[in-house]
Design a protein around this motif. Structure first.
Motif, PDB file in Angstrom:
ATOM      1  N   PRO A 245      52.044  34.753   3.453  1.00 37.98           N
ATOM      2  CA  PRO A 245      51.489  36.292   3.569  1.00 37.98           C
ATOM      3  C   PRO A 245      51.897  36.856   2.386  1.00 37.98           C
ATOM      4  N   GLN A 246      52.869  36.363   1.339  1.00 40.43           N
ATOM      5  CA  GLN A 246      53.413  37.192   0.199  1.00 40.43           C
ATOM      6  C   GLN A 246      52.388  37.781  -0.394  1.00 40.43           C
ATOM      7  N   HIS A 247      51.216  37.252  -0.808  1.00 41.35           N
ATOM      8  CA  HIS A 247      50.522  37.552  -1.967  1.00 41.35           C
ATOM      9  C   HIS A 247      49.196  37.950  -1.497  1.00 41.35           C
TER      10      HIS A 247
ATOM     11  N   LEU B 141      44.877  32.398   8.604  1.00 44.22           N
ATOM     12  CA  LEU B 141      45.607  33.601   8.453  1.00 44.22           C
ATOM     13  C   LEU B 141      46.185  34.284   9.853  1.00 44.22           C
ATOM     14  N   HIS B 142      45.083  34.248  10.502  1.00 47.81           N
ATOM     15  CA  HIS B 142      45.465  34.797  12.001  1.00 47.81           C
ATOM     16  C   HIS B 142      46.538  33.869  12.720  1.00 47.81           C
ATOM     17  N   ARG B 143      46.455  32.708  12.570  1.00 48.01           N
ATOM     18  CA  ARG B 143      47.482  31.628  13.212  1.00 48.01           C
ATOM     19  C   ARG B 143      48.690  31.778  12.671  1.00 48.01           C
ATOM     20  N   ALA B 144      48.462  32.010  11.246  1.00 49.68           N
ATOM     21  CA  ALA B 144      49.999  32.128  10.552  1.00 49.68           C
ATOM     22  C   ALA B 144      50.706  33.354  10.830  1.00 49.68           C
ATOM     23  N   GLY B 145      49.876  34.493  10.930  1.00 54.57           N
ATOM     24  CA  GLY B 145      50.596  35.808  11.551  1.00 54.57           C
ATOM     25  C   GLY B 145      50.790  35.773  12.719  1.00 54.57           C
ATOM     26  N   ARG B 146      50.250  35.016  13.534  1.00 54.59           N
ATOM     27  CA  ARG B 146      50.753  34.863  14.961  1.00 54.59           C
ATOM     28  C   ARG B 146      51.973  33.988  15.358  1.00 54.59           C
TER      29      ARG B 146
END
Length: 595
Positions: free
Chosen positions: A296-298, A188-193
């Motif tokens: 990140p939708q849900h 999730l951290h990598r996806a946000g970045r």
């Protein structure tokens, strides 16, 4: 400082103190010289030590090795003495580095150093040796090195196995919940970045309780392993499958879009629905209920995603899609059927508390060595309106989320102490194991309540053995330590329950004031067929004993499992083979006293 040196050539050479010789000389004193005879006692002590003891000269040549060193190396004294230490005892890739350190030691650039290395024996075996080297300074600037080696092979293997357990489910051999949550946090951290998305699939097995009840736990375990095998084979290399506990699994699909996640869900449902198992004379086709969430939708945190995935899975049980039994999370999922279910169960729990509808069953915990009953575990049951006995798995989760679990814990302690008082009046000395939830560990009034119950029923506090799960203890470390120490001052004891399913670290066992460690049933059910499981249980048992803990194995369901646990010196056992939970005390176990 006195040096010692081998006297004679090869096996049987005597060791003497160099202080008996002229300065700077390594003496050769024949037997039965008085000094040699006196020093022979030291030699005998070294030969019987369970350590490798060596002496090296200024060139790193072995001057002396004790008998234990010869046995571990698989060579005679003659094959070791007068050979370079690095050639004889160190693996090829490390010999230069270790040799350089030995020379620094001999030159006085350091006084000691230690390292681990692999000792490769001629018979093909390899040992891990923990070496400690110390510089000895004699007269005329003459130096030598004393080498002490400890065989830590078994310890390192056990540590490796325990490290594996920290991330894996011991039954299915895939990742566990702890590892999935840790990896999802990083993803999730990598996806946000970097701005990419993904999905989490969360499913359980339909009618799994029926499978266990009809075919036994072995049938259920076999099915869980089969599903885990399908997950390993059918997913992308970048996907991460894990067993979340019980019959629940999850898969992280990183860097995929909604359409890709839906296709993966459909394929998974179809793949697992092709599994057929035998239940007696019938064939049972496996089906699953699968919930899907997108990030990140849900949700943007691990907790949000897994909570929403669980809700979506619950809806999948009631909805049919053309592609199978799955459902993608929708925002209105949070307020419908699941909330109605929780409200219904909350009302039933409150009714049970108000109307004395909770009762205890007792299962014997048996001393492995002689078959006598050591104590009983008190197991909670809730009586339904029609008189049926409801197992805690049906209502405990709701009680925890609704804040009623501590009230249940208080009621269990009250019921247990009442029964202990009744048995005391019958001159029966009984000890009960009582389960505590994570929330109760931090309730200020719990210790005074227990104290009052002990005084009211005139009990010996040692009759109360409280069981807390590994996960709850680690999640509430400080309040757990504080409460446990207060209770132990009263005289109560503590067991760490379900050890192995949420494995964290042996460090926590040192921090918690424990008396017993209970091996989770997932570690014992496949002991007969799984060599790896036997290695895990044996290692955990040995390390628990080293920490001063007594061990208890759960889910002992046959004589073969009992026999293996006896061979491992597990202290106590518990399971249907020895006695099923009953509303009264079982005076004798159903299994023979020795397997």
């Amino acid at each position: 400082m006195l040096f010692v040196k081998s006297v004679g050539n090869g096996v049987g050479a005597a060791m003497v103190p160099c202080g008996c010789a002229p300065t700077g000389v390594w003496p050769v004193l024949p037997r039965p010289n008085t000094a040699a005879n006196q020093f022979s006692n030291v030699v005998q002590l070294l030969d019987h030590a369970r350590l490798i003891v060596m002496l090296l000269d200024e060139s790193g040549i072995i001057l002396y090795v004790n008998d234990h060193g010869c046995r571990l190396a698989g060579m005679s004294e003659g094959e070791l003495v007068q050979h370079a230490f690095t050639d004889a005892m160190i693996e090829e890739g490390s010999s230069k580095r270790i040799g350089d350190s030995l020379m620094k030691l001999l030159r006085g650039q350091q006084t000691h150093f230690n390292h681990e290395s692999v000792l490769e024996r001629e018979d093909g075996d390899s040992l891990v040796i923990d070496w400690h080297h110390t510089r000895l300074k004699g007269s005329d600037d003459e130096s030598a090195v004393l080498c002490i080696g400890v065989d830590v092979t078994l310890r390192r293997k056990a540590e490796k196995n325990l490290a594996w357990l920290a991330d894996h489910d011991p039954l299915t051999k895939i990742y566990n919940r702890r590892r999935l949550e840790a990896d999802l946090e990083k993803i999730l951290h990598r996806a946000g970045r970097y701005g990419h998305g993904g999905a989490v699939l969360y499913f359980d097995i339909d009618e799994f309780k029926l499978i266990n009840d009809t075919g036994g736990h072995s049938a259920g375990d076999d099915l869980l392993c089969t599903i885990a095998g399908r997950l390993r084979q059918s997913q992308r290399a970048t996907d991460l499958p894990a067993r979340m506990g019980g019959d629940e699994f999850a898969i992280i699909l990183d860097e995929t879009d909604e359409e890709g996640a839906k296709q993966a869900a459909e394929r998974l449902v179809q793949n697992l629905s092709s599994i057929t198992i035998r239940l007696g004379d019938l064939s049972h086709h496996v089906s699953i209920s699968l919930g899907m969430v997108l990030y990140p939708q849900h949700g943007q945190t691990v907790e949000e995603l897994l909570t929403h995935a669980d809700m979506a899975m619950y809806h999948a049980k009631r909805l049919k899609h053309p592609g199978g039994r799955w459902h993608c999370f929708e925002k209105n999922d949070t307020g419908q059927e699941m909330m109605r279910r929780k409200v219904n169960w909350r009302a039933r729990i409150e009714h049970a508390l108000a109307n004395q509808k909770f009762t205890l069953f007792y299962q014997p915990v048996v001393v492995t060595g002689n078959g006598t009953i050591h104590h009983y575990e008190a197991l909670l049951r809730m009586t339904g309106d029609d008189g049926e006995m409801i197992l805690p798995g049906e209502f405990i989760d709701v009680a925890e989320t609704c804040g009623l679990i501590s009230q249940i814990d208080f009621r269990v302690v009250q019921l247990a102490c009442h029964e202990l008082g009744r048995w005391r009046r019958q001159n029966r000395s009984v000890t009960l194991g009582i389960n505590l939830s994570a929330q109760t560990l931090d309730v200020p009034g719990f210790v005074p309540f227990v104290t009052t119950q002990i005084e009211r029923y005139q009990l010996n506090p040692a009759q109360l053995n409280f069981e807390i799960t590994e996960r709850s203890a680690v999640a509430n470390m400080e309040p757990a330590q504080r409460m446990m120490r207060e209770m132990q001052k009263l005289g109560c004891t503590f067991a760490l329950d379900d050890f192995g399913i949420g494995f964290s670290s042996w460090l926590y066992l040192k921090q918690l004031p424990l008396n017993y460690l209970k091996l989770d049933s997932s570690l014992t059910r496949l002991l007969v067929d799984q060599q790896e499981d036997r290695a895990f249980v044996k290692a955990i048992n040995e390390m628990s004993h080293a920490l001063g803990l007594r061990t208890i194995a759960e889910a002992v369901e046959n004589a073969a499992t009992l026999e293996i646990l006896q061979s491992f010196d597990v202290d106590m056992v518990q399971g249907y083979y020895l006695g099923k939970p009953a509303p009264h005390l079982i005076n004798e176990v159903t299994a023979p006293r020795s397997a």
